[in-house]
Enzyme design. Structure first.
Site, PDB file in Angstrom:
ATOM      1  N   SER A   1       0.841  -1.200   0.000  1.00 50.01           N
ATOM      2  CA  SER A   1       0.000   0.000   0.000  1.00 50.01           C
ATOM      3  C   SER A   1       0.874   1.246   0.000  1.00 50.01           C
ATOM      4  O   SER A   1       1.986   1.238   0.553  1.00 50.01           O
ATOM      5  CB  SER A   1      -0.870  -0.017   1.261  1.00 50.01           C
ATOM      6  OG  SER A   1      -1.426   1.251   1.491  1.00 50.01           O
TER       7      SER A   1
ATOM      8  N   TYR B   1      -0.855  -0.125  10.843  1.00 49.47           N
ATOM      9  CA  TYR B   1      -1.186  -0.787   9.578  1.00 49.47           C
ATOM     10  C   TYR B   1      -0.057  -0.598   8.561  1.00 49.47           C
ATOM     11  O   TYR B   1       0.444  -1.559   7.966  1.00 49.47           O
ATOM     12  CB  TYR B   1      -2.512  -0.231   9.024  1.00 49.47           C
ATOM     13  CG  TYR B   1      -2.755  -0.576   7.580  1.00 49.47           C
ATOM     14  CD1 TYR B   1      -2.839  -1.903   7.184  1.00 49.47           C
ATOM     15  CD2 TYR B   1      -2.876   0.421   6.608  1.00 49.47           C
ATOM     16  CE1 TYR B   1      -3.048  -2.231   5.855  1.00 49.47           C
ATOM     17  CE2 TYR B   1      -3.086   0.095   5.279  1.00 49.47           C
ATOM     18  CZ  TYR B   1      -3.170  -1.232   4.905  1.00 49.47           C
ATOM     19  OH  TYR B   1      -3.363  -1.552   3.588  1.00 49.47           O
TER      20      TYR B   1
ATOM     21  N   LYS C   1       2.729  -3.407   6.762  1.00 45.43           N
ATOM     22  CA  LYS C   1       2.996  -3.582   5.317  1.00 45.43           C
ATOM     23  C   LYS C   1       4.494  -3.431   5.045  1.00 45.43           C
ATOM     24  O   LYS C   1       5.074  -4.198   4.269  1.00 45.43           O
ATOM     25  CB  LYS C   1       2.197  -2.562   4.497  1.00 45.43           C
ATOM     26  CG  LYS C   1       0.716  -2.843   4.439  1.00 45.43           C
ATOM     27  CD  LYS C   1       0.415  -4.075   3.596  1.00 45.43           C
ATOM     28  CE  LYS C   1      -1.043  -4.436   3.566  1.00 45.43           C
ATOM     29  NZ  LYS C   1      -1.308  -5.755   2.963  1.00 45.43           N
TER      30      LYS C   1
ATOM     31  N   TYR D   1      -0.571  -0.110  -3.653  1.00 44.00           N
ATOM     32  CA  TYR D   1      -1.791   0.491  -4.205  1.00 44.00           C
ATOM     33  C   TYR D   1      -1.988   1.886  -3.630  1.00 44.00           C
ATOM     34  O   TYR D   1      -1.790   2.104  -2.441  1.00 44.00           O
ATOM     35  CB  TYR D   1      -3.045  -0.297  -3.829  1.00 44.00           C
ATOM     36  CG  TYR D   1      -2.952  -1.794  -3.896  1.00 44.00           C
ATOM     37  CD1 TYR D   1      -2.172  -2.440  -4.845  1.00 44.00           C
ATOM     38  CD2 TYR D   1      -3.689  -2.564  -3.001  1.00 44.00           C
ATOM     39  CE1 TYR D   1      -2.117  -3.821  -4.890  1.00 44.00           C
ATOM     40  CE2 TYR D   1      -3.639  -3.943  -3.049  1.00 44.00           C
ATOM     41  CZ  TYR D   1      -2.842  -4.563  -3.985  1.00 44.00           C
ATOM     42  OH  TYR D   1      -2.794  -5.924  -4.012  1.00 44.00           O
TER      43      TYR D   1
ATOM     44  N   SER E   1     -19.785  13.273   5.594  1.00 40.89           N
ATOM     45  CA  SER E   1     -18.941  14.284   6.239  1.00 40.89           C
ATOM     46  C   SER E   1     -17.666  14.431   5.422  1.00 40.89           C
ATOM     47  O   SER E   1     -16.933  13.451   5.228  1.00 40.89           O
ATOM     48  CB  SER E   1     -18.577  13.852   7.662  1.00 40.89           C
ATOM     49  OG  SER E   1     -19.733  13.822   8.458  1.00 40.89           O
TER      50      SER E   1
ATOM     51  N   ASP F   1      -4.607  12.901   8.181  1.00 40.49           N
ATOM     52  CA  ASP F   1      -4.766  12.973   6.725  1.00 40.49           C
ATOM     53  C   ASP F   1      -3.715  13.899   6.110  1.00 40.49           C
ATOM     54  O   ASP F   1      -3.568  15.051   6.537  1.00 40.49           O
ATOM     55  CB  ASP F   1      -6.155  13.511   6.356  1.00 40.49           C
ATOM     56  CG  ASP F   1      -7.194  12.410   6.223  1.00 40.49           C
ATOM     57  OD1 ASP F   1      -6.800  11.224   6.120  1.00 40.49           O
ATOM     58  OD2 ASP F   1      -8.395  12.738   6.219  1.00 40.49           O
TER      59      ASP F   1
END
Ligand code: UDP
Length: 348
Positions: free
Chosen positions: A124, A148, A152, A176, A215, A303
């Site tokens: 990822s 997470y 990976k 990805y 949202s 983010d």
């Protein structure tokens, strides 16, 4: 080739299985149904028009894995099985280190013992964390910011070390970006489990009426419309890349133009083009012909403002390019979401 597909009834695994079958390979599928359903097995077979061999197995069961790999006469492994939610991994890191790392150690230990030397791993772009420079290339720093992402990166490292130790072992990690969409047949796609974490699955549940409003997490980023930008890529394009990667691994043709000293490589899978949250929302409104209410709320912690891939290495190494556009992604995702909503309505 006889190809073991772990996580075969999951989102990416099921699409890859259909493409593998279409390319003439045999699929030996494994899943424990911890995040998928048995119906997906039949859906794969209907979409491909061919049967698969299937074993229900939790990869944390090392003896079970050894037994399967010792008897299945495999040529290659496509490893998709694992958990994939950032928030869940922060709350429950042990679940991620056992389901993503322990399971992979079991799998690749058995692969080594049984001389199964061709591996493609589902990785990822999360391994890059918050990249300093755009677009993200494979040389960008590996700096994951969640459990997470770290799992990976650990499994990529394991494969690299294994390829170094075993000269015949070859592995490609496919990183990805943001896979969305579904098979055009509407038979397979991402089955929602609880409240969706990701943008498009959530938008689709607003479109079906299951949820009232999307949202939008922040509109004050330094981007053209203020919302975050990501590189969305159709799951069928991602699935096709696995067939090409498998063939490149078997022929050992990857890496001639970049570092391949150890038989390990990593490739970005994205379109190279970023779309904002509001652009995705517009595409979903067009695809669904539904209004889809939205409200802007606070930023989601963690983010990054903008992430998109440089996919040129996948093009030069595999001849792969993402072909399907955002509207197609949203249309196919919507077809599947409607089928799932109808099935759930029938059940209740
Ligand atoms: N996003 C959003 N509302 C949601 C889910 C996601 O505004 O309900 C935004 C999120 O802030 C991010 C983008 O959509 O900028 C893509 O999020 P997703 O979780 O799908 O992917 P990732 O964060 O892993 O790139």
């Amino acid at each position: 080739m006889r190809v073991l597909v772990t996580g075969v009834t999951g989102y990416i695994g099921s699409h890859a299985a259909v493409e593998l079958l279409g390319a003439g390979h045999d699929v030996i599928g494994v899943d424990d149904f911890s995040a998928s359903t048995i119906e997906t097995r039949q859906a794969i077979e209907r979409a491909a028009g061919r049967k698969i061999e299937f074993h229900e197995l939790d990869l944390r069961d090392g003896k079970g894995v050894e037994c399967l790999l010792g008897h299945a006469e495999l040529d290659a492994i496509l490893h998709f099985a694992g958990r994939k939610f950032v928030g869940e991994s922060v709350a429950n890191p042990i679940r991620y280190y056992t389901r993503n790392v322990t399971a992979s150690v079991n799998l690749f230990a058995a692969a080594e013992r049984n001389a199964i030397n061709n591996v493609v791993f589902s990785s990822s772009c999360t391994v890059y964390g918050n990249p300093a420079k755009l677009p993200v290339t494979e040389q960008s720093q590996i700096a994951p910011v969640s459990p997470y992402g770290r799992t990976k990166a650990v499994v990529e490292g394991l494969l690299q070390d294994l390829c170094h130790a075993q000269p015949k072992m070859r592995a490609l990690a496919l990183r990805y970006f943001n896979p969305i969409g579904a098979h055009p047949s509407g038979l397979i796609g991402e089955i929602p489990w609880g409240t969706p974490n990701n943008l498009v699955p959530y938008v689709m549940e607003v479109a079906t009426g299951e949820r009232a409003v999307l949202s939008v997490f922040g509109d004050d980023y330094n981007t053209p419309d203020g919302t975050c930008v990501r590189d969305y890529v159709h799951v069928v394009d991602i699935a096709k890349a696995h067939v090409l990667a498998l063939e490149a691994v078997r022929r050992n043709t990857f890496g001639n133009r970049f570092e391949n000293r150890d038989g390990f490589g990593a490739l970005n899978l994205g379109t190279g083009h970023g779309s904002s949250v509001l652009e995705v929302l517009d595409a979903c409104r067009t695809a669904t012909q539904r209004p889809i209410a939205h409200q802007v709320v606070a930023r989601r912690p963690g983010d990054a403002a903008v992430i998109y891939a440089d996919p040129t290495r996948a093009a030069s190494e595999l001849g792969w390019r993402a072909e399907l556009d955002l509207i197609t992604m949203c249309t196919d995702h919507w077809n599947f979401a409607q089928n799932i909503a109808e099935q759930q309505a029938d059940v209740s």
